[in-house]
Motif scaffolding. Structure first.
Motif, PDB file in Angstrom:
ATOM      1  N   ARG B  88       0.814  -1.208   0.000  1.00 47.19           N
ATOM      2  CA  ARG B  88       0.000   0.000   0.000  1.00 47.19           C
ATOM      3  C   ARG B  88       0.850   1.262   0.000  1.00 47.19           C
ATOM      4  N   HIS B  89       1.890   1.243   0.822  1.00 48.38           N
ATOM      5  CA  HIS B  89       2.712   2.439   1.001  1.00 48.38           C
ATOM      6  C   HIS B  89       3.806   2.588  -0.045  1.00 48.38           C
ATOM      7  N   HIS B  90       4.263   1.463  -0.612  1.00 44.56           N
ATOM      8  CA  HIS B  90       5.353   1.509  -1.583  1.00 44.56           C
ATOM      9  C   HIS B  90       5.030   0.715  -2.843  1.00 44.56           C
ATOM     10  N   PRO B  91       3.907   1.056  -3.507  1.00 44.07           N
ATOM     11  CA  PRO B  91       3.492   0.256  -4.657  1.00 44.07           C
ATOM     12  C   PRO B  91       4.562   0.171  -5.732  1.00 44.07           C
ATOM     13  N   GLY B  92       5.330   1.244  -5.883  1.00 40.88           N
ATOM     14  CA  GLY B  92       6.359   1.254  -6.919  1.00 40.88           C
ATOM     15  C   GLY B  92       7.502   0.300  -6.631  1.00 40.88           C
ATOM     16  N   ASN B  93       7.694  -0.060  -5.364  1.00 43.46           N
ATOM     17  CA  ASN B  93       8.805  -0.931  -4.995  1.00 43.46           C
ATOM     18  C   ASN B  93       8.427  -2.384  -4.866  1.00 43.46           C
ATOM     19  N   MET B  94       7.123  -2.649  -5.021  1.00 43.44           N
ATOM     20  CA  MET B  94       6.653  -4.010  -4.740  1.00 43.44           C
ATOM     21  C   MET B  94       6.540  -4.838  -6.023  1.00 43.44           C
ATOM     22  N   ASN B  95       7.632  -4.876  -6.814  1.00 45.52           N
ATOM     23  CA  ASN B  95       7.520  -5.701  -8.012  1.00 45.52           C
ATOM     24  C   ASN B  95       7.519  -7.183  -7.608  1.00 45.52           C
ATOM     25  N   PRO B  96       7.208  -8.108  -8.545  1.00 47.68           N
ATOM     26  CA  PRO B  96       7.089  -9.523  -8.182  1.00 47.68           C
ATOM     27  C   PRO B  96       8.326 -10.098  -7.486  1.00 47.68           C
ATOM     28  N   GLU B  97       9.526  -9.689  -7.911  1.00 46.55           N
ATOM     29  CA  GLU B  97      10.735 -10.238  -7.280  1.00 46.55           C
ATOM     30  C   GLU B  97      10.874  -9.770  -5.836  1.00 46.55           C
ATOM     31  N   VAL B  98      10.571  -8.490  -5.616  1.00 45.61           N
ATOM     32  CA  VAL B  98      10.643  -7.940  -4.261  1.00 45.61           C
ATOM     33  C   VAL B  98       9.588  -8.613  -3.390  1.00 45.61           C
ATOM     34  N   HIS B  99       8.389  -8.755  -3.938  1.00 48.22           N
ATOM     35  CA  HIS B  99       7.284  -9.427  -3.253  1.00 48.22           C
ATOM     36  C   HIS B  99       7.720 -10.830  -2.832  1.00 48.22           C
ATOM     37  N   ALA B 100       8.334 -11.563  -3.751  1.00 43.27           N
ATOM     38  CA  ALA B 100       8.787 -12.931  -3.462  1.00 43.27           C
ATOM     39  C   ALA B 100       9.858 -12.929  -2.374  1.00 43.27           C
ATOM     40  N   SER B 101      10.823 -11.994  -2.480  1.00 44.02           N
ATOM     41  CA  SER B 101      11.916 -11.937  -1.498  1.00 44.02           C
ATOM     42  C   SER B 101      11.394 -11.626  -0.101  1.00 44.02           C
ATOM     43  N   LEU B 102      10.488 -10.672  -0.021  1.00 43.13           N
ATOM     44  CA  LEU B 102       9.931 -10.286   1.275  1.00 43.13           C
ATOM     45  C   LEU B 102       9.145 -11.437   1.886  1.00 43.13           C
ATOM     46  N   ASP B 103       8.355 -12.105   1.053  1.00 46.38           N
ATOM     47  CA  ASP B 103       7.552 -13.224   1.549  1.00 46.38           C
ATOM     48  C   ASP B 103       8.468 -14.327   2.077  1.00 46.38           C
ATOM     49  N   LYS B 104       9.540 -14.571   1.328  1.00 46.87           N
ATOM     50  CA  LYS B 104      10.507 -15.608   1.732  1.00 46.87           C
ATOM     51  C   LYS B 104      11.156 -15.226   3.065  1.00 46.87           C
TER      52      LYS B 104
END
Lengths: 147, 118
Positions: B88-104
């Protein structure tokens, strides 16, 4: 039985009205395959899934994502009757597709993250909670006919 | 990092409130904010020890196993709400790779925190 309050229904339909089903469907399904790579097991015949950009650009993934999200549109129109709405799809996913229902929960959560990215500040805690309830209800309805 | 995820988690996953019966859970609660900061500080510590997370989080693992005994499912709920908040706060930074890394990362942290449960 999932019960949605009037406010929750409004939050859901208000967001849904602004969703581009084709784009969001492709993105949600694509992200599922990137974030939880083991889910790729269902998509062997879909071609190149070798990288995040390959997955998100894959036309078969995009088309399938659109199909899946279009089906969610049925849920939005039938919030009081999710189990009946997804009864046939539930049988299909169990008997023909053999999909572990945990995958429905994973996809639901990925969709919620995608909505948060697209809607930003508009995706308030209350709106999130309503959508969380919806994706949980849909996942449960899709698992309901499993045996 | 503004710790919105806590009250967020309480709304989407009300069962998580059972661990905070002794807290004031009303909107804007100082206790919730303070506790959220504790969580944020722990995650900041984790981020600076990505190559030796089990050691860095060892005392927190002990705390969760022997004192707090929070059911493991709740780490998933909080992790998910953290991701939603960040998205919500950083939509521009939440690409799929970042999303995957954070989830991991969050999944790994959760595993470590519940690793001494039994």
């Amino acid at each position: 039985m999932v019960h949605f309050t009037a406010e929750e229904k409004a939050a859901i339909t208000n967001v849904w009205g602004k969703v581009n089903v084709e784009e969001t469907g492709g993105e949600a399904l694509g992200r599922l395959l990137v974030v939880y790579p083991w889910t790729q097991r269902f998509f062997d015949s879909f071609g190149n899934l070798s990288s995040a950009s390959a997955i998100l650009g894959n036309p078969k993934i995009k088309a399938h994502g659109k199909k899946v999200l279009t089906s969610l549109g049925e849920a939005v129109k039938n919030l009081d009757n999710l189990k009946a709405t997804f009864s046939k799809l539930s049988e299909l996913h169990c008997d023909k597709l053999h999909v572990d229902p945990e995958n429905f929960r994973l996809l639901g959560n990925v969709l919620v993250v995608v909505l948060a990215i697209h809607f930003g500040k508009e995706f308030t805690p209350e709106v999130h909670a309503a959508w969380q309830k919806l994706v949980t209800g849909v996942a449960s309805a899709l698992a309901h006919k499993y045996h | 990092m503004c710790m919105a995820p806590k009250p967020w988690t309480f709304l989407s996953f009300p069962e998580t409130k059972t661990y905070f019966a002794h807290f004031d859970l009303s909107s804007g609660s100082r206790q919730v904010q303070a506790h959220g900061k504790k969580l944020a500080d722990a995650l900041t510590l984790a981020v600076s020890h990505l190559d030796d997370l089990p050691a860095a989080l060892s005392s927190l693992s002990d705390l969760h196993a022997h004192k707090l005994k929070v059911d493991p499912i709740n780490f998933k709920y909080l992790s998910h709400c953290l991701l939603v908040t960040l998205a919500r706060h950083h939509p521009g930074n939440m690409n799929p790779e970042v999303h995957a890394s954070l989830d991991k990362f969050l999944s790994y942290v959760s595993n470590i925190l519940t690793s001494k449960y039994r």
